[in-house]
Design an enzyme around this catalytic site. Structure first.
Site, mmCIF file in Angstrom:
data_model
loop_
_atom_site.group_PDB
_atom_site.id
_atom_site.type_symbol
_atom_site.label_atom_id
_atom_site.label_comp_id
_atom_site.label_asym_id
_atom_site.label_seq_id
_atom_site.Cartn_x
_atom_site.Cartn_y
_atom_site.Cartn_z
ATOM 1 C CG PHE A 84 32.607 -3.712 -16.630
ATOM 2 C CD1 PHE A 84 32.029 -4.143 -15.452
ATOM 3 C CD2 PHE A 84 32.861 -4.645 -17.620
ATOM 4 C CE1 PHE A 84 31.687 -5.469 -15.268
ATOM 5 C CE2 PHE A 84 32.525 -5.982 -17.446
ATOM 6 C CZ PHE A 84 31.936 -6.394 -16.264
ATOM 7 C CG ASP A 111 39.267 -3.380 -21.511
ATOM 8 O OD1 ASP A 111 38.905 -3.999 -22.543
ATOM 9 O OD2 ASP A 111 38.828 -3.656 -20.385
ATOM 10 C CE LYS A 169 32.461 -7.750 -23.857
ATOM 11 N NZ LYS A 169 31.854 -8.794 -23.046
#
Length: 416
Positions: free
Chosen positions: A149, A236, A265
């Site tokens: 993801f 990532d 984030k």
């Protein structure tokens, strides 16, 4: 088996109905309407208090509304919010110096969201492949993992396994080779299958797949293979980074320094959209003026906020807290599992954890359990059907962890 149907107040129902009527239906939230957050807690519009065990998918590692981060945002927002990159501003350079030294890279390319940062990394990797490695134009391949993801842009869903995210959004972007996650042999076979491999994009822990932690040594071996075959190792760390797993970065558990690092984030503590792509000059210098950018990327507010957010991580020892309390949480969850067959597996690292529920992926049981959690004052969300991610803000205390374990067991016992 008891189903959990928490009655909603008319106030909550009104807000939910407004979203349903005027907003696109691209999310399926738990029916809780939040209006306030502080530290590890959030409150709904009726004043009910909850432990937040999602942390906005690990964006609020520093806790909700951390006063230092919010203070930095307010102060800068009252001075200068946006110049675009058509001009210099007095916040970006100091932030770039701070963040590159903090993570050990030569340069940063600032963006806003995690998906933007992934797209940026893919572009940098391809440009490096053509201009430095010498791959023929438009022939570069990037290796990715199944069940990844990385976001939901058109390019990213081109190499996703999630058919819900893919169906009716094609045609898709070419240039990706998909291999099983946590499979070194598959990675080496892909790397040697063609001379056109530009890089390997990987999550150090697959979060959305249900907090899938690879075998010890996987990341270090993958990095070594990338070096052997002259391909860029792209980490990532949008969800796993910024102390979540008990180290500043999840790759640090194996002493790996990526060629390209993707952050988002918690780099802002959840108060403002900030993302970043870091690399050394040999890679980042392929980007020239006009070739990539963003009106808001590197804006003064984002720069001030990110410095404050990263200082909080360092000054409050959040990596160490996550490492220690992760063990406490998993130990407690495994003890619950020994008493309750509803939990078939506990997995995670630091304070990024999940329990696997004893049901099929298309069952509603995990959702119903999360509804029961919320009834007892804890918010979590299922992922991939039968897995529940448990990821509180890193400012949580040991006493609070034990209180939350009590809530989790009480809720699970209702389904015995």
């Amino acid at each position: 088996m008891e189903q959990s149907h928490q009655a909603l107040s008319s106030k909550s129902e009104a807000f939910i109905e407004k979203e349903n009527k005027y907003g696109a239906h691209n999310y399926h939230p738990l029916p809780v309407v939040l209006e306030k957050g502080e530290g590890v807690y959030v409150w709904d519009v009726d004043g009910k208090k909850y432990y937040d065990f999602l942390s906005a998918y690990s964006a609020v590692n520093q806790g909700h509304c951390h006063p230092k981060i919010v203070g930095a945002m307010v102060k800068q927002a009252q001075t200068l919010t946006l110049t675009s990159r058509a001009f210099y501003n007095d916040q970006l350079g100091p932030y770039e110096e701070f963040v590159t030294e903090y993570f050990g890279f030569d340069k940063v390319l600032p963006m806003n969201t995690g998906a933007e940062a992934v797209e940026t990394a893919l572009k940098i990797c391809r440009k490096w492949a053509y201009e430095v490695k010498g791959i023929p134009e438009n022939q570069a391949q990037i290796i990715v993992c199944e069940n990844n993801f990385h976001g939901r842009t058109t390019t990213i869903i081109s190499f996703s396994n999630d058919e819900n995210a893919r169906k009716s959004f094609g045609p898709f972007t070419a240039g990706f080779i998909k291999i099983p996650y946590d499979d070194i042999e598959a990675l080496e076979n892909a790397l040697k299958s063609t001379n056109n491999i530009a890089g390997f994009l990987v999550e150090p822990i697959q979060g959305e797949a249900g907090v899938y932690v690879p075998a010890d040594g996987y990341l270090a071996k993958a990095k070594a293979l990338c070096e052997q075959y002259n391909a860029l190792f792209i980490a990532d760390e949008v969800q796993t980074g910024i102390a979540r797993t008990g180290k500043l970065l999840a790759v640090h558990h194996e002493n790996v320094q990526p060629d390209i690092l993707i952050l988002g984030k918690a780099i802002s503590g959840g108060v403002y959209p900030v993302s970043a792509v870091l690399a050394n000059n040999a890679v980042m210098n392929v980007i020239k003026p006009g070739q990539h950018g963003s009106t808001f990327g590197g804006n003064p507010v984002a720069a001030a906020v990110a410095i404050a957010a990263l200082e909080v991580v360092r000054d409050e020892n959040l990596s160490q807290n996550a490492a220690y309390l992760g063990v406490v949480l998993r130990t407690g969850l495994n003890e619950i599992a020994s008493r309750n067959p509803l939990i078939t597996l506990v997995r995670g690292k630091g304070l990024l954890n999940a329990i696997v529920i004893n049901c099929d992926e298309d069952s509603d049981l995990a959702w119903d359990i999360c509804m029961k959690f919320s009834e007892y004052g804890l918010l979590a969300k299922p992922t991939h059907g039968n897995k529940i991610r448990l990821a509180p803000p890193l400012v949580i205390t040991e006493t609070q962890i034990h209180e939350c374990l009590g809530i989790i067991e009480r809720a699970l016992n209702d389904f015995r």
